[in-house]
Design a protein around this motif. Sequence first.
Motif, PDB file in Angstrom:
ATOM      1  N   ILE A 244     -37.116  -5.504  29.811  1.00 38.07           N
ATOM      2  CA  ILE A 244     -38.416  -5.893  29.272  1.00 38.07           C
ATOM      3  C   ILE A 244     -38.944  -4.662  28.539  1.00 38.07           C
ATOM      4  O   ILE A 244     -39.672  -3.844  29.109  1.00 38.07           O
ATOM      5  N   PRO A 245     -38.533  -4.472  27.267  1.00 38.95           N
ATOM      6  CA  PRO A 245     -38.869  -3.239  26.543  1.00 38.95           C
ATOM      7  C   PRO A 245     -40.357  -2.923  26.603  1.00 38.95           C
ATOM      8  O   PRO A 245     -41.184  -3.833  26.510  1.00 38.95           O
ATOM      9  N   PRO A 246     -40.704  -1.626  26.805  1.00 42.71           N
ATOM     10  CA  PRO A 246     -39.765  -0.501  26.829  1.00 42.71           C
ATOM     11  C   PRO A 246     -39.126  -0.248  28.177  1.00 42.71           C
ATOM     12  O   PRO A 246     -38.376   0.701  28.325  1.00 42.71           O
ATOM     13  N   GLY A 247     -39.412  -1.078  29.190  1.00 50.87           N
ATOM     14  CA  GLY A 247     -38.906  -0.844  30.533  1.00 50.87           C
ATOM     15  C   GLY A 247     -37.939  -1.917  30.995  1.00 50.87           C
ATOM     16  O   GLY A 247     -37.174  -2.471  30.221  1.00 50.87           O
ATOM     17  N   LEU A 281     -40.029  -0.476  48.766  1.00 48.79           N
ATOM     18  CA  LEU A 281     -40.918  -1.623  48.659  1.00 48.79           C
ATOM     19  C   LEU A 281     -40.977  -2.407  49.960  1.00 48.79           C
ATOM     20  O   LEU A 281     -39.978  -2.510  50.690  1.00 48.79           O
ATOM     21  N   PRO A 282     -42.122  -3.023  50.259  1.00 44.46           N
ATOM     22  CA  PRO A 282     -42.299  -3.788  51.511  1.00 44.46           C
ATOM     23  C   PRO A 282     -41.470  -5.064  51.505  1.00 44.46           C
ATOM     24  O   PRO A 282     -40.983  -5.509  50.451  1.00 44.46           O
ATOM     25  N   PRO A 283     -41.316  -5.712  52.682  1.00 43.02           N
ATOM     26  CA  PRO A 283     -40.458  -6.900  52.798  1.00 43.02           C
ATOM     27  C   PRO A 283     -40.877  -8.052  51.891  1.00 43.02           C
ATOM     28  O   PRO A 283     -40.035  -8.852  51.479  1.00 43.02           O
ATOM     29  N   THR A 286     -39.973  -8.913  46.053  1.00 39.18           N
ATOM     30  CA  THR A 286     -38.630  -9.272  45.608  1.00 39.18           C
ATOM     31  C   THR A 286     -38.426  -8.952  44.127  1.00 39.18           C
ATOM     32  O   THR A 286     -37.408  -9.338  43.549  1.00 39.18           O
ATOM     33  N   THR A 287     -39.383  -8.267  43.514  1.00 36.45           N
ATOM     34  CA  THR A 287     -39.232  -7.798  42.132  1.00 36.45           C
ATOM     35  C   THR A 287     -39.838  -6.410  42.015  1.00 36.45           C
ATOM     36  O   THR A 287     -40.740  -6.038  42.770  1.00 36.45           O
ATOM     37  N   PHE A 288     -39.318  -5.650  41.059  1.00 39.26           N
ATOM     38  CA  PHE A 288     -39.853  -4.329  40.756  1.00 39.26           C
ATOM     39  C   PHE A 288     -39.871  -4.169  39.249  1.00 39.26           C
ATOM     40  O   PHE A 288     -38.843  -4.326  38.592  1.00 39.26           O
ATOM     41  N   ASP A 289     -41.055  -3.886  38.694  1.00 37.59           N
ATOM     42  CA  ASP A 289     -41.209  -3.695  37.256  1.00 37.59           C
ATOM     43  C   ASP A 289     -41.419  -2.220  36.945  1.00 37.59           C
ATOM     44  O   ASP A 289     -42.271  -1.560  37.557  1.00 37.59           O
ATOM     45  N   TYR A 290     -40.642  -1.710  35.997  1.00 38.93           N
ATOM     46  CA  TYR A 290     -40.834  -0.363  35.472  1.00 38.93           C
ATOM     47  C   TYR A 290     -41.238  -0.527  34.015  1.00 38.93           C
ATOM     48  O   TYR A 290     -40.397  -0.884  33.176  1.00 38.93           O
ATOM     49  N   PRO A 291     -42.510  -0.293  33.657  1.00 34.38           N
ATOM     50  CA  PRO A 291     -43.009  -0.653  32.331  1.00 34.38           C
ATOM     51  C   PRO A 291     -42.887   0.433  31.272  1.00 34.38           C
ATOM     52  O   PRO A 291     -43.337   0.241  30.148  1.00 34.38           O
TER      53      PRO A 291
END
Length: 451
Positions: A244-247, A281-283, A286-291
């Motif tokens: 997901i540009p730029p991340g 990340l906590p339980p 279920t996703t992690f975004d790096y923007p």
Amino acid sequence: MVAALRRIIAYTIVLSLQGLGTITVAVASPLYQDCQISWNANTEPDLAGYRLYSGRLASQLNQVKDLGNRTSIKCSDAQIATNGNWFSAVTAYDTSNNESSLSPVISFELSGLTDLPPPVRLSDPTSVRLTINTLGFQLTWIDPNTPAVPHRIEISNSLQPSWSLVGIFPSSATRFSSYQLAQAEWVCYRIRGEVGAIVSDWAQDSGPSDRQFCYAPVRVPVNDQAIVASTVMSEPQAVKLTLIPPGFRLSWAPAVSSSSIVHRIEISSSTSAGWTVLAVLPPTDTTFDYPLAIDATWVCLRIREEAGPAVSLWAIASSPMDRQFCFDPVEITATTAPAQNGGTTAVQTDPAPVGPTAHFSLAPYGFELRWIDQLTGTFSHRIDVSSSLQPSWTTVSVTPPGVSSFTYMNSSYADWICIRLRAESEQTTSRWALAGGGPHDQQFCYRPGLT
């Protein structure tokens, strides 16, 4: 009253490149001395014109040319006038100055131009600024030299205090954006200009005696408990890496539902090759975004489950031997080269030579590694091992020249074991051998229980 959103006009731009002769030149071929960029016209009634964005990095199109209603331009008229690789894209804007998003970026190469000679003395970068974000940072600068010159960036941190090279950035680059080194207590960068044997002073921060730019990374939880060897957890499932540009976004499904399980994500890249904790990340996540942008030629991620001293293997990517998820964020970025002494600069070098072709197979109570060198010459071979009991890489053997196999008896108490291999001589060190999961998969991993 809530203001209405501005209308962003759509673009219908298709870029093409032509040599200025009578023969159309393919984009992949070098264009001699000049070129022409053209695109299809928009049809909106309120169209006001177009802007051309160009640069030497796909992530930094910092040369902007307003073209009015023209639908083509010579590269030389757009200040694209030096040899090498270039990137360009176009936007359309309307009479209210609403601007479309960028068209697809095209890349091309110019050759045959006479480069301007470098200055006899280089000025150090000015207006250098280090900006810290939640997960990453950005170092920006202005180059006062004419013509612009490449810049060397080096790093020092609490884990490795001696200065080491991050990269040599091309003359068009005015930014270095990356992630924070979460395990370090402090991180410092320094930057200078250099061309051939000429180098500038390191850029100033607060004064003439302060020539480094430092920050304290955001702290991430560290699992410093002794790993329980008898516990084997299942790794995260259905892991997906989406750009997901730029991340990017990393998503997954937990192997089991438990309020005590967390997910650890680590990152490695061409400008910081060691693994760094990016997030724990906590339980429920279920996703992690790096923007943010990462200025590197390649980036790799890995993810695993943890519950106190119990940890899983890193999640499977394309195969059980491939446990990292990699992508190439930009087309061109910094090159690497050794640091120089005595006021001379480094010559930008090619990447390390290709590593051996290796075959990994499980054997009773361990594994066997066989290889064939792709280089001409006499080489020894370094074999490193990492495991759940000792995650840091440890050299277990340096085989003498002529040996092309290695058998390892593993510890039955380890939950997972990874191996890497490279060729070495006094003059050359190869890349780590590829394990089959892609150009950045350089470790062979398995669970001892599977033998």
